[in-house]
Enzyme design. Structure first.
Site, PDB file in Angstrom:
ATOM      1  CE1 TYR A 110      16.041 -98.962  -3.668  1.00  0.00           C
ATOM      2  CE2 TYR A 110      18.001-100.155  -2.968  1.00  0.00           C
ATOM      3  CZ  TYR A 110      17.399 -99.237  -3.796  1.00  0.00           C
ATOM      4  OH  TYR A 110      18.137 -98.590  -4.770  1.00  0.00           O
ATOM      5  CG  ASP A 151      12.687 -96.857  -3.947  1.00  0.00           C
ATOM      6  OD1 ASP A 151      11.803 -97.024  -4.816  1.00  0.00           O
ATOM      7  OD2 ASP A 151      13.849 -96.486  -4.209  1.00  0.00           O
ATOM      8  CG  HIS A 269      13.533 -91.657  -3.161  1.00  0.00           C
ATOM      9  ND1 HIS A 269      12.595 -92.513  -3.692  1.00  0.00           N
ATOM     10  CD2 HIS A 269      14.718 -91.990  -3.749  1.00  0.00           C
ATOM     11  CE1 HIS A 269      13.168 -93.328  -4.562  1.00  0.00           C
ATOM     12  NE2 HIS A 269      14.466 -93.027  -4.614  1.00  0.00           N
TER      13      HIS A 269
END
Length: 279
Positions: A110, A151, A269
């Site tokens: 992330y 992500d 998402h």
């Protein structure tokens, strides 16, 4: 065959409450990587009963957090990443799995969101991308079959953002950020000129989504909450499966699960799911 899915859940408790479980029941996932868990281990266990879990909780309570849920026990887990002065807690976790006699390394990552022209927010992102630049070759040398999922908060190319012209000066599509990805995905051992004009060695990793779909817009994985971005598919592709070349050759299918409507989404998402041929 192993099915690996990655998703920024935008809070595991909220995702579970809003409908993650029906999706998961139908998805047939073997390994699920999560970002922005934003909850302690006890809450993660409540949200994913029956799964084997490894996680790295963020230093700041209620922020970030990464995890890997699987149907089998990993043989090794690592969370050390980057220089000591870079707080990567809750942003990087690696797990090794032995599947049909082969070892595959799975990473849940992330990357910081960042904010252009705000050094306090953007500098940690630069440091994280630098750390990835150091760690990726190490991963490739330690495991021929490796994938970094998650992500990564950068749209690499113009195909990856519907409104790219309006975002060239914003974090997530800055030329300097995109140049890192030029090198990550550049041919191994060659000099790669990034979109910002800088030159560095290509690392040879494969953007599975782009390799699978080719030169098309998207498919996007995140949509702003502003206006009707989701309804009009004005999105960003910032969630990746970044595979080592040997694993990229094993890809059987790649899919982005897009909710049928705004009100049926359980995260901002979309899950990114890839089938890899192992064994």
């Amino acid at each position: 065959m192993v099915r690996i899915s990655s998703v920024n859940v935008n809070g595991i408790r909220a995702a579970a409450r809003k409908g993650m479980h029906p999706w998961l029941a139908d998805a047939g996932v073997d390994i699920l990587t999560l970002q922005e868990v934003r909850a302690p281990r006890s809450e993660l266990e409540k949200a994913l009963p029956g799964w084997t879990l490894v996680d790295d909780e963020a230093t700041a309570k209620g922020r970030a957090g990464v995890a890997i849920a699987s149907r089998r026990e990993p043989t090794a887990v690592r969370t050390v990443f980057g220089p000591e002065d870079l707080d990567t807690k809750g942003r990087w976790i690696e797990a090794d799995f032995t599947i049909d006699g082969e070892v595959v390394t799975v990473v849940s990552a992330y990357v910081f969101t960042g904010e252009a022209e705000t050094p306090a927010k953007q500098d940690p992102k630069w440091a994280f991308l630098d750390a990835m630049n150091e760690r990726l070759p190490q991963l490739a040398s330690n495991s021929a079959l490796a994938v970094v999922t998650g992500d990564l908060n950068v749209g690499h190319r113009e195909f990856d953002i519907r409104n790219w012209k309006g975002n060239v000066k914003k974090s997530g599509f800055l030329p300097r950020e995109r140049a890192y990805f030029d090198r990550y995905f550049g041919a191994h051992g060659t000099d790669v000129t990034g979109v910002d004009g800088t030159v560095g060695p290509g690392l040879g990793w494969v953007d599975v989504g782009r390799a699978f779909h080719g030169e098309i817009d998207g498919p996007y994985t995140w949509w702003s909450s502003r206006g009707k971005a989701f309804d009009n598919d004005v999105g960003w592709r910032i969630d990746y499966h970044m595979a080592s070349p040997a694993l990229a050759e094993r890809v059987e299918n790649y899919a982005v699960w897009r909710a049928p409507s705004w009100d049926t989404r359980w995260s901002d998402h979309a899950p990114v799911t890839v089938d890899y041929r192992l064994g």
